[in-house]
Design a protein around this motif. Structure first.
Motif, PDB file in Angstrom:
ATOM      1  N   ARG A  38       6.806 -89.429  85.278  1.00  0.00           N
ATOM      2  CA  ARG A  38       7.598 -88.201  85.191  1.00  0.00           C
ATOM      3  C   ARG A  38       8.963 -88.433  85.825  1.00  0.00           C
ATOM      4  NH1 ARG A  38       4.649 -82.927  85.570  1.00  0.00           N
ATOM      5  NH2 ARG A  38       2.622 -83.333  84.651  1.00  0.00           N
ATOM      6  N   ILE A  39       9.949 -87.738  85.298  1.00  0.00           N
ATOM      7  CA  ILE A  39      11.276 -87.689  85.907  1.00  0.00           C
ATOM      8  C   ILE A  39      11.585 -86.216  86.136  1.00  0.00           C
ATOM      9  CG2 ILE A  39      13.744 -88.039  85.561  1.00  0.00           C
ATOM     10  CD1 ILE A  39      13.087 -90.464  83.860  1.00  0.00           C
ATOM     11  N   LEU A 119      13.318 -85.591  68.068  1.00  0.00           N
ATOM     12  CA  LEU A 119      13.963 -86.101  69.287  1.00  0.00           C
ATOM     13  C   LEU A 119      13.743 -85.127  70.439  1.00  0.00           C
ATOM     14  CD1 LEU A 119      17.305 -87.487  67.851  1.00  0.00           C
ATOM     15  CD2 LEU A 119      15.180 -88.686  68.333  1.00  0.00           C
ATOM     16  N   ARG A 120      12.481 -84.976  70.828  1.00  0.00           N
ATOM     17  CA  ARG A 120      12.113 -84.045  71.888  1.00  0.00           C
ATOM     18  C   ARG A 120      11.155 -84.734  72.844  1.00  0.00           C
ATOM     19  NH1 ARG A 120      11.514 -80.142  67.262  1.00  0.00           N
ATOM     20  NH2 ARG A 120      13.555 -79.157  67.200  1.00  0.00           N
ATOM     21  N   ILE A 121      11.593 -84.893  74.079  1.00  0.00           N
ATOM     22  CA  ILE A 121      10.748 -85.479  75.112  1.00  0.00           C
ATOM     23  C   ILE A 121       9.876 -84.364  75.679  1.00  0.00           C
ATOM     24  CG2 ILE A 121      10.731 -86.620  77.368  1.00  0.00           C
ATOM     25  CD1 ILE A 121      13.498 -87.788  76.621  1.00  0.00           C
ATOM     26  N   PRO A 122       8.564 -84.576  75.775  1.00  0.00           N
ATOM     27  CA  PRO A 122       7.705 -83.548  76.368  1.00  0.00           C
ATOM     28  C   PRO A 122       8.138 -83.257  77.805  1.00  0.00           C
ATOM     29  CG  PRO A 122       6.392 -85.279  75.359  1.00  0.00           C
ATOM     30  CD  PRO A 122       7.809 -85.743  75.345  1.00  0.00           C
ATOM     31  N   ALA A 123       8.045 -82.003  78.190  1.00  0.00           N
ATOM     32  CA  ALA A 123       8.455 -81.597  79.536  1.00  0.00           C
ATOM     33  C   ALA A 123       7.500 -80.532  80.043  1.00  0.00           C
ATOM     34  CB  ALA A 123       9.882 -81.070  79.518  1.00  0.00           C
ATOM     35  N   GLU A 124       7.571 -80.292  81.332  1.00  0.00           N
ATOM     36  CA  GLU A 124       6.744 -79.267  81.950  1.00  0.00           C
ATOM     37  C   GLU A 124       7.568 -78.557  83.013  1.00  0.00           C
ATOM     38  OE1 GLU A 124       2.303 -78.926  83.905  1.00  0.00           O
ATOM     39  OE2 GLU A 124       3.358 -80.827  84.055  1.00  0.00           O
ATOM     40  N   ILE A 125       7.476 -77.248  83.041  1.00  0.00           N
ATOM     41  CA  ILE A 125       8.124 -76.476  84.098  1.00  0.00           C
ATOM     42  C   ILE A 125       7.121 -76.352  85.236  1.00  0.00           C
ATOM     43  CG2 ILE A 125       9.161 -74.281  84.732  1.00  0.00           C
ATOM     44  CD1 ILE A 125       9.918 -73.943  81.766  1.00  0.00           C
ATOM     45  N   VAL A 126       7.504 -76.823  86.412  1.00  0.00           N
ATOM     46  CA  VAL A 126       6.609 -76.799  87.567  1.00  0.00           C
ATOM     47  C   VAL A 126       7.202 -75.895  88.643  1.00  0.00           C
ATOM     48  CG1 VAL A 126       5.619 -79.072  87.131  1.00  0.00           C
ATOM     49  CG2 VAL A 126       7.649 -78.890  88.535  1.00  0.00           C
ATOM     50  N   THR A 127       6.305 -75.284  89.407  1.00  0.00           N
ATOM     51  CA  THR A 127       6.715 -74.424  90.504  1.00  0.00           C
ATOM     52  C   THR A 127       6.617 -75.210  91.803  1.00  0.00           C
ATOM     53  OG1 THR A 127       5.838 -72.516  89.314  1.00  0.00           O
ATOM     54  CG2 THR A 127       6.276 -72.225  91.659  1.00  0.00           C
ATOM     55  N   THR A 128       7.713 -75.242  92.554  1.00  0.00           N
ATOM     56  CA  THR A 128       7.728 -75.914  93.849  1.00  0.00           C
ATOM     57  C   THR A 128       8.036 -74.870  94.922  1.00  0.00           C
ATOM     58  OG1 THR A 128      10.094 -76.423  93.824  1.00  0.00           O
ATOM     59  CG2 THR A 128       8.622 -78.014  92.749  1.00  0.00           C
ATOM     60  N   GLY A 131      11.489 -73.413  94.199  1.00  0.00           N
ATOM     61  CA  GLY A 131      11.794 -72.775  92.923  1.00  0.00           C
ATOM     62  C   GLY A 131      11.206 -73.552  91.760  1.00  0.00           C
ATOM     63  N   LEU A 132      11.670 -73.206  90.574  1.00  0.00           N
ATOM     64  CA  LEU A 132      11.184 -73.855  89.356  1.00  0.00           C
ATOM     65  C   LEU A 132      11.954 -75.145  89.106  1.00  0.00           C
ATOM     66  CD1 LEU A 132      10.926 -70.683  87.111  1.00  0.00           C
ATOM     67  CD2 LEU A 132       9.064 -71.892  88.247  1.00  0.00           C
ATOM     68  N   ARG A 133      11.247 -76.160  88.645  1.00  0.00           N
ATOM     69  CA  ARG A 133      11.847 -77.449  88.315  1.00  0.00           C
ATOM     70  C   ARG A 133      11.300 -77.905  86.965  1.00  0.00           C
ATOM     71  NH1 ARG A 133      14.701 -75.894  91.724  1.00  0.00           N
ATOM     72  NH2 ARG A 133      15.000 -76.722  93.789  1.00  0.00           N
ATOM     73  N   VAL A 134      12.020 -78.829  86.332  1.00  0.00           N
ATOM     74  CA  VAL A 134      11.595 -79.381  85.048  1.00  0.00           C
ATOM     75  C   VAL A 134      11.236 -80.845  85.249  1.00  0.00           C
ATOM     76  CG1 VAL A 134      12.255 -79.881  82.676  1.00  0.00           C
ATOM     77  CG2 VAL A 134      13.088 -77.800  83.778  1.00  0.00           C
ATOM     78  N   ASP A 135      10.006 -81.188  84.872  1.00  0.00           N
ATOM     79  CA  ASP A 135       9.557 -82.576  84.881  1.00  0.00           C
ATOM     80  C   ASP A 135       9.531 -83.079  83.446  1.00  0.00           C
ATOM     81  OD1 ASP A 135       9.174 -82.516  87.592  1.00  0.00           O
ATOM     82  OD2 ASP A 135       6.988 -82.660  87.526  1.00  0.00           O
ATOM     83  N   LEU A 136      10.235 -84.169  83.181  1.00  0.00           N
ATOM     84  CA  LEU A 136      10.172 -84.809  81.873  1.00  0.00           C
ATOM     85  C   LEU A 136       8.968 -85.732  81.869  1.00  0.00           C
ATOM     86  CD1 LEU A 136      13.901 -85.814  81.330  1.00  0.00           C
ATOM     87  CD2 LEU A 136      12.741 -83.705  80.678  1.00  0.00           C
TER      88      LEU A 136
END
Length: 144
Positions: A38-39, A119-128, A131-136
């Motif tokens: 993940r990034i 051309l879409r990399i799967p991602a996930e919105i995570v709660t930290t 606040g909210l962050r996006v993990d690729l």
């Protein structure tokens, strides 16, 4: 041993919003070493409202939209801003790729294109805690 942090990220973003990822997590040709790699995007603090809207509308599983830089952005080495594709619409900017990891994202998009996939990399919105962050979920692009 942990590699040193990129000073460009340290100067541009607050300590809790610098994103994460390392080029040490990639093999030759920027292929992820693990399918779980993940990034985390940097600079998501100003986009909390947009992230909350996307999360409410679509849940945490989303995909990136675009990610390629224009020739002018490439020439000036501008940050790579990312938007999310929610199935019905494209969100506003939700963060930037941490500095130094742009080639890994560009290569992942190239692998998707060569495999005739969107051309879409799967991602996930995570709660930290901050606040909210996006993990690729960049590791999911490794076997294309």
């Amino acid at each position: 041993m942990t590699p040193p942090r990129n000073p460009a990220n340290d100067a541009a973003f607050p300590k809790n919003d610098r994103g994460s990822g390392s080029l040490n997590d990639f093999k030759f040709d920027f292929v992820p070493r693990s399918a779980k790699l993940r990034i985390q995007l940097a600079g998501s603090d100003p986009y909390q409202d947009e992230l909350r809207t996307v999360l409410d509308e679509n849940g945490s599983d989303v995909h990136t939209a675009g990610g390629q830089r224009t020739i002018e952005e490439e020439r000036t080495d501008a940050p790579m801003e990312l938007r999310l594709f929610t199935g019905r619409r494209v969100s506003g900017v939700v963060g930037t790729v941490p500095r130094g990891l742009e080639p890994a994202i560009a290569e992942a998009l190239g692998r998707l294109e060569r495999a005739n996939k969107p051309l879409r990399i799967p991602a996930e919105i995570v709660t930290t805690r901050r606040g909210l962050r996006v993990d690729l979920l960049i590791g999911q692009t490794r076997d294309l």
